[in-house]
Design an enzyme around this catalytic site. Structure first.
Site, mmCIF file in Angstrom:
data_model
loop_
_atom_site.group_PDB
_atom_site.id
_atom_site.type_symbol
_atom_site.label_atom_id
_atom_site.label_comp_id
_atom_site.label_asym_id
_atom_site.label_seq_id
_atom_site.Cartn_x
_atom_site.Cartn_y
_atom_site.Cartn_z
ATOM 1 C CE1 TYR A 1 59.224 -34.281 -17.058
ATOM 2 C CE2 TYR A 1 60.018 -32.522 -18.211
ATOM 3 C CZ TYR A 1 59.058 -32.919 -17.474
ATOM 4 O OH TYR A 1 58.018 -32.217 -16.701
ATOM 5 C CG PHE B 1 49.417 -32.642 -17.904
ATOM 6 C CD1 PHE B 1 50.368 -33.303 -19.107
ATOM 7 C CD2 PHE B 1 49.794 -33.248 -16.921
ATOM 8 C CE1 PHE B 1 51.361 -34.159 -18.929
ATOM 9 C CE2 PHE B 1 50.523 -34.040 -16.591
ATOM 10 C CZ PHE B 1 51.355 -34.811 -17.592
ATOM 11 N N GLY C 1 45.333 -32.063 -21.199
ATOM 12 C CA GLY C 1 44.144 -32.068 -20.005
ATOM 13 C C GLY C 1 44.274 -33.357 -19.352
#
Length: 297
Positions: free
Chosen positions: A61, A220, A224
């Site tokens: 990340y 998510f 989504g």
């Protein structure tokens, strides 16, 4: 009278390995986008103030680059932001990280070797400023017939036995991967992309995790199908209607639906916005009726 602030305790708790975590956690991936390190640090500290004690991160990340592929300026690692904001760490804080794929442009999505996994674990330790990692998830690239977790999970199990890792998890996997892992090492969590309208093939995986006492940790859950691009305003009529009934946002309803999938489901919504953070945490207090859950699907 002032409105009482909703904290992460509203979502309840789960035993992640030998640690009690609140089911509403925080995902750190999007913290790296904003060049303003101070803002990211404020968000992390605010999350802890709101009772969050489960933070998700990864060695990869980072912005610019990383899975988001965005950002400008000098490299910003989520792990370093977490250390800067929260060290010395609260005793009840669990930081879960991931290792597995390469995000270098030349070798993007290549599986790391056992030796490379060790180096990534060591990088997590260094950037977080820890002498051990609470949870390390082995993230795989799903390739049916050639994506066994055995060798690489065994390599991480050796690091666990050496005291570098406390608990192990899996990410981006299927039920057969869980079955493989049984002969290698205990798995305390599974982290997969999963949302109201995305990857519902994983309903069976979620169910199996519950039966085996394994936490299911969707990422998510809000974005989504938007995935790394983030959440948008594309919500169907059922989500909007349930949101109106609760005086909530559609994003909050998506999080509430996620938590209603089972007591072993942990939410890790991420944001770099303090206001969105408070809204996400407050979603843990929303209780959906059976009829509402049926409408949502």
């Amino acid at each position: 009278m002032p409105v009482e602030e909703v904290t992460a305790s509203a979502a309840g708790t789960w035993m992640l390995g030998d640690r009690v975590v609140r089911r509403m956690g925080f995902g750190s991936m999007r913290l790296t986008v904003d060049p303003d390190r101070g803002r990211a640090i404020r968000v992390l500290r605010r999350a802890v103030e709101l009772g969050v004690n489960h933070i998700d991160t990864a060695a990869f990340y980072v912005s610019p680059g990383g899975p988001l592929g965005v950002g400008t300026g000098s490299p910003r690692y989520a792990t370093e932001l977490i250390r800067e904001a929260l060290a010395p760490y609260p005793e009840d804080l669990v930081v879960a990280t991931k290792v597995g794929p390469s995000f270098d442009e030349a070798t993007r999505h290549r599986e790391l070797t056992p030796a490379e996994l060790r180096r990534e674990v060591e990088e997590n330790l260094r950037r977080l400023g820890r002498d051990h990692l609470d949870v390390v998830n082995l993230r795989i690239v799903r390739r049916p017939g050639r994506d066994s977790v055995v060798e690489r999970l065994a390599a991480l199990a050796e690091l666990r036995d050496a005291g570098m890792i406390r608990h192990l998890g899996l990410s981006n996997v299927r039920v057969d991967h869980l079955d493989e892992a049984r002969d290698v090492a205990p798995v305390v969590c599974v982290q997969n992309a999963y949302a109201l309208e995305v990857n519902r093939w994983a309903d069976e995986l979620l169910r199996v995790c519950g039966e085996r006492g394994i936490a299911f940790v969707p990422f998510f859950a809000i974005a989504g199908a938007g995935r790394e691009a983030g959440a948008n305003g594309d919500h169907d009529d059922a989500v909007r209607a349930v949101a109106r009934a609760h005086g909530a946002t559609p994003h909050q309803i998506r999080l509430a639906w996620t938590l209603h999938r089972g007591p072993h489901v942990l939410a890790i919504p991420g944001t770099g916005d303090p206001e969105h953070l408070a809204q996400n945490v407050a979603a843990g207090a929303i209780r959906l009726s059976p009829d509402e859950l049926a409408r949502l699907g």
